[in-house]
Design a protein around this motif. Sequence first.
Motif, PDB file in Angstrom:
ATOM      1  N   ASP A  48      39.048  52.790 -65.038  1.00 40.82           N
ATOM      2  CA  ASP A  48      37.797  53.314 -64.488  1.00 40.82           C
ATOM      3  C   ASP A  48      37.509  52.672 -63.139  1.00 40.82           C
ATOM      4  OD1 ASP A  48      35.022  54.629 -64.904  1.00 40.82           O
ATOM      5  OD2 ASP A  48      34.552  52.552 -64.390  1.00 40.82           O
ATOM      6  N   TYR A  53      32.990  50.242 -55.827  1.00 39.23           N
ATOM      7  CA  TYR A  53      33.627  48.959 -56.125  1.00 39.23           C
ATOM      8  C   TYR A  53      34.496  48.453 -54.978  1.00 39.23           C
ATOM      9  CZ  TYR A  53      32.395  50.542 -60.879  1.00 39.23           C
ATOM     10  OH  TYR A  53      31.740  51.015 -61.992  1.00 39.23           O
ATOM     11  N   ASN A 107      26.032  56.841 -61.666  1.00 40.40           N
ATOM     12  CA  ASN A 107      24.583  56.616 -61.799  1.00 40.40           C
ATOM     13  C   ASN A 107      23.756  57.858 -61.468  1.00 40.40           C
ATOM     14  OD1 ASN A 107      25.160  54.004 -62.530  1.00 40.40           O
ATOM     15  ND2 ASN A 107      24.639  53.099 -60.557  1.00 40.40           N
ATOM     16  N   LEU A 187      31.445  43.758 -72.910  1.00 37.39           N
ATOM     17  CA  LEU A 187      31.314  42.306 -73.080  1.00 37.39           C
ATOM     18  C   LEU A 187      30.053  41.808 -72.366  1.00 37.39           C
ATOM     19  CD1 LEU A 187      35.097  41.496 -72.419  1.00 37.39           C
ATOM     20  CD2 LEU A 187      33.981  41.858 -74.628  1.00 37.39           C
ATOM     21  N   ALA A 189      29.074  42.389 -69.337  1.00 37.66           N
ATOM     22  CA  ALA A 189      29.436  41.904 -67.995  1.00 37.66           C
ATOM     23  C   ALA A 189      29.815  40.420 -68.032  1.00 37.66           C
ATOM     24  CB  ALA A 189      28.322  42.176 -66.986  1.00 37.66           C
ATOM     25  N   ALA A 233      36.612  44.787 -68.191  1.00 40.80           N
ATOM     26  CA  ALA A 233      37.288  44.407 -66.943  1.00 40.80           C
ATOM     27  C   ALA A 233      37.754  42.965 -67.074  1.00 40.80           C
ATOM     28  CB  ALA A 233      36.321  44.519 -65.766  1.00 40.80           C
ATOM     29  N   THR A 234      38.942  42.693 -66.580  1.00 36.91           N
ATOM     30  CA  THR A 234      39.399  41.301 -66.538  1.00 36.91           C
ATOM     31  C   THR A 234      40.367  41.092 -65.383  1.00 36.91           C
ATOM     32  OG1 THR A 234      40.477  39.513 -67.739  1.00 36.91           O
ATOM     33  CG2 THR A 234      41.300  41.720 -68.206  1.00 36.91           C
ATOM     34  N   ARG A 235      40.387  39.866 -64.886  1.00 40.64           N
ATOM     35  CA  ARG A 235      41.358  39.480 -63.860  1.00 40.64           C
ATOM     36  C   ARG A 235      42.550  38.777 -64.491  1.00 40.64           C
ATOM     37  NH1 ARG A 235      36.343  38.259 -61.075  1.00 40.64           N
ATOM     38  NH2 ARG A 235      36.372  39.211 -59.004  1.00 40.64           N
ATOM     39  N   LYS A 236      42.474  38.494 -65.779  1.00 43.54           N
ATOM     40  CA  LYS A 236      43.438  37.574 -66.398  1.00 43.54           C
ATOM     41  C   LYS A 236      44.362  38.276 -67.391  1.00 43.54           C
ATOM     42  CE  LYS A 236      40.303  33.768 -65.721  1.00 43.54           C
ATOM     43  NZ  LYS A 236      38.985  33.423 -66.192  1.00 43.54           N
ATOM     44  N   HIS A 239      43.627  37.623 -71.143  1.00 43.46           N
ATOM     45  CA  HIS A 239      42.445  38.370 -71.577  1.00 43.46           C
ATOM     46  C   HIS A 239      42.766  39.855 -71.729  1.00 43.46           C
ATOM     47  CE1 HIS A 239      39.286  35.185 -70.094  1.00 43.46           C
ATOM     48  NE2 HIS A 239      40.000  34.796 -71.123  1.00 43.46           N
ATOM     49  N   ASN A 243      42.291  41.896 -75.136  1.00 39.85           N
ATOM     50  CA  ASN A 243      41.459  43.096 -75.215  1.00 39.85           C
ATOM     51  C   ASN A 243      42.252  44.267 -75.788  1.00 39.85           C
ATOM     52  OD1 ASN A 243      39.509  41.517 -74.045  1.00 39.85           O
ATOM     53  ND2 ASN A 243      39.704  42.402 -72.003  1.00 39.85           N
TER      54      ASN A 243
HETATM   55  N1  LIG Z   1      27.275  52.549 -63.438  1.00 38.67           N
HETATM   56  C1  LIG Z   1      28.510  52.529 -63.815  1.00 38.67           C
HETATM   57  O1  LIG Z   1      29.195  53.555 -63.808  1.00 38.67           O
HETATM   58  C2  LIG Z   1      29.114  51.224 -64.284  1.00 38.67           C
HETATM   59  C3  LIG Z   1      28.321  50.074 -64.348  1.00 38.67           C
HETATM   60  C4  LIG Z   1      28.885  48.896 -64.832  1.00 38.67           C
HETATM   61  C5  LIG Z   1      30.225  48.876 -65.218  1.00 38.67           C
HETATM   62  N2  LIG Z   1      30.987  50.014 -65.122  1.00 38.67           N
HETATM   63  C6  LIG Z   1      32.430  49.996 -65.491  1.00 38.67           C
HETATM   64  O2  LIG Z   1      32.581  49.264 -66.714  1.00 38.67           O
HETATM   65  C7  LIG Z   1      33.561  48.213 -66.535  1.00 38.67           C
HETATM   66  C8  LIG Z   1      33.290  47.059 -67.472  1.00 38.67           C
HETATM   67  O3  LIG Z   1      32.029  46.490 -67.254  1.00 38.67           O
HETATM   68  P1  LIG Z   1      31.833  45.079 -66.540  1.00 38.67           P
HETATM   69  O4  LIG Z   1      32.998  44.821 -65.663  1.00 38.67           O
HETATM   70  O5  LIG Z   1      30.471  45.066 -65.944  1.00 38.67           O
HETATM   71  O6  LIG Z   1      31.742  44.036 -67.733  1.00 38.67           O
HETATM   72  P2  LIG Z   1      32.565  43.652 -69.056  1.00 38.67           P
HETATM   73  O7  LIG Z   1      33.846  44.374 -69.112  1.00 38.67           O
HETATM   74  O8  LIG Z   1      31.592  43.756 -70.178  1.00 38.67           O
HETATM   75  O9  LIG Z   1      32.820  42.092 -68.798  1.00 38.67           O
HETATM   76  C9  LIG Z   1      33.711  41.638 -67.824  1.00 38.67           C
HETATM   77  C10 LIG Z   1      33.733  40.109 -67.907  1.00 38.67           C
HETATM   78  O10 LIG Z   1      34.280  39.705 -69.171  1.00 38.67           O
HETATM   79  C11 LIG Z   1      35.321  38.753 -68.969  1.00 38.67           C
HETATM   80  N3  LIG Z   1      36.385  39.043 -69.964  1.00 38.67           N
HETATM   81  C12 LIG Z   1      37.125  40.186 -70.085  1.00 38.67           C
HETATM   82  N4  LIG Z   1      37.969  40.106 -71.119  1.00 38.67           N
HETATM   83  C13 LIG Z   1      37.784  38.864 -71.673  1.00 38.67           C
HETATM   84  C14 LIG Z   1      38.369  38.183 -72.767  1.00 38.67           C
HETATM   85  N5  LIG Z   1      39.319  38.758 -73.537  1.00 38.67           N
HETATM   86  N6  LIG Z   1      37.935  36.913 -73.040  1.00 38.67           N
HETATM   87  C15 LIG Z   1      36.976  36.328 -72.299  1.00 38.67           C
HETATM   88  N7  LIG Z   1      36.385  36.928 -71.244  1.00 38.67           N
HETATM   89  C16 LIG Z   1      36.780  38.190 -70.929  1.00 38.67           C
HETATM   90  C17 LIG Z   1      35.791  38.956 -67.556  1.00 38.67           C
HETATM   91  O11 LIG Z   1      36.217  37.730 -66.995  1.00 38.67           O
HETATM   92  P3  LIG Z   1      37.790  37.386 -66.737  1.00 38.67           P
HETATM   93  O12 LIG Z   1      38.183  38.113 -65.483  1.00 38.67           O
HETATM   94  O13 LIG Z   1      37.753  35.908 -66.616  1.00 38.67           O
HETATM   95  O14 LIG Z   1      38.552  37.869 -67.933  1.00 38.67           O
HETATM   96  C18 LIG Z   1      34.539  39.441 -66.840  1.00 38.67           C
HETATM   97  O15 LIG Z   1      33.768  38.349 -66.391  1.00 38.67           O
HETATM   98  C19 LIG Z   1      33.421  47.902 -65.031  1.00 38.67           C
HETATM   99  O16 LIG Z   1      34.516  47.138 -64.560  1.00 38.67           O
HETATM  100  C20 LIG Z   1      33.321  49.285 -64.465  1.00 38.67           C
HETATM  101  O17 LIG Z   1      34.607  49.897 -64.380  1.00 38.67           O
HETATM  102  C21 LIG Z   1      30.438  51.181 -64.675  1.00 38.67           C
END
Ligand SMILES: NC(=O)c1ccc[n+]([C@@H]2O[C@H](COP(=O)([O-])OP(=O)(O)OC[C@H]3O[C@@H](n4cnc5c(N)ncnc54)[C@H](OP(=O)(O)O)[C@@H]3O)[C@@H](O)[C@H]2O)c1
Length: 267
Positions: A48, A53, A107, A187, A189, A233-236, A239, A243
């Motif tokens: 996604d 971004y 949005n 997660l 964020a 989302a992750t950089r690692k 992880h 996931n």
């Molecule tokens: N309005 C919209 O359309 C909208 C808004 C928000 C988000 N999104 C989409 O949704 C995606 C996901 O949401 P998000 O990026 O906000 O948050 P998320 O996926 O809930 O959380 C990402 C965070 O979790 C950590 N993480 C990931 N896997 C992990 C694991 N196995 N263990 C420990 N930590 C872990 C990551 O750090 P590390 O890098 O250290 O793993 C990062 O800090 C976004 O990237 C985007 O594509 C869309």
Amino acid sequence: MEIRRLGSVSLDVPVVGMGTWQSYDVRDPALVRPVTDAVLAHGARLFDSSPMYGSAERVLAAVLENRREAAIVATKVWASSAREGRAQIARALEWYGGVVDVYQIHNLEAWQTHLPYLEELKAQGKVRAIGLTHYRQSELGRLADIAAARGVDSLQVPYNPHEREIERVVLPLAAERRLGIIVMRPLGAGALVGSSPAARDLTFLEAFGIRTWAQALLNWGLSDPRVTVSIPATRKVPHARDNCDAGAARRFDAETRERVAALAARP
Ligand SMILES: NC(=O)c1ccc[n+]([C@@H]2O[C@H](COP(=O)([O-])OP(=O)(O)OC[C@H]3O[C@@H](n4cnc5c(N)ncnc54)[C@H](OP(=O)(O)O)[C@@H]3O)[C@@H](O)[C@H]2O)c1
């Protein structure tokens, strides 16, 4: 990895995908190649992105290179005018080999302007599914009203034990209209994975094939059958593997879901 159909579109999606907000906003695509390779090798396919971004959309296209077919690309239009929106869409179609699998309106920004154009592109086969997104709990009613009135294919919404508003209107609508549900922020964020409960408090999850707190949170969302795919989302690389493994877990029953929600609510 379990596969689910995206609503009524003939698009089969592995239940764990990959977000790109922040993590793919880098200058050099080589920086995200290891994590991209890892998720593809572990069965995830849906990525996604959005023009919101930074470089992520371009970087994702670059890192997919000659394996575009291995991925399901869900990107977005995020523009206040038709002119800007069409420029974004033209750019993305070029980057992704002429087809975007899921084109979403980010949005709900200028949705009345972009939706008819995305419908034209879908009729031409350049877009396979059309979606709407919103990140704010207070906008989910509006999102559902538009989806009900205009017949889109998928909705991308936040869903985790701290953000459950979609259970009220969005998930019932998804079931009624056969809409795909893409879970953003599974997660919280990062806020929800920051502090894991003690390992001894997670042993009841072993029966479900769940080993980590991140997997418990992902499986919590995926255990609602109305959800299609979760996009952490992750950089690692570790992880990313962690996931993806949640994609093959046994889904929680209602009681286990509430136990996980209670753990997420602990102070
Ligand atoms: N309005 C919209 O359309 C909208 C808004 C928000 C988000 N999104 C989409 O949704 C995606 C996901 O949401 P998000 O990026 O906000 O948050 P998320 O996926 O809930 O959380 C990402 C965070 O979790 C950590 N993480 C990931 N896997 C992990 C694991 N196995 N263990 C420990 N930590 C872990 C990551 O750090 P590390 O890098 O250290 O793993 C990062 O800090 C976004 O990237 C985007 O594509 C869309």
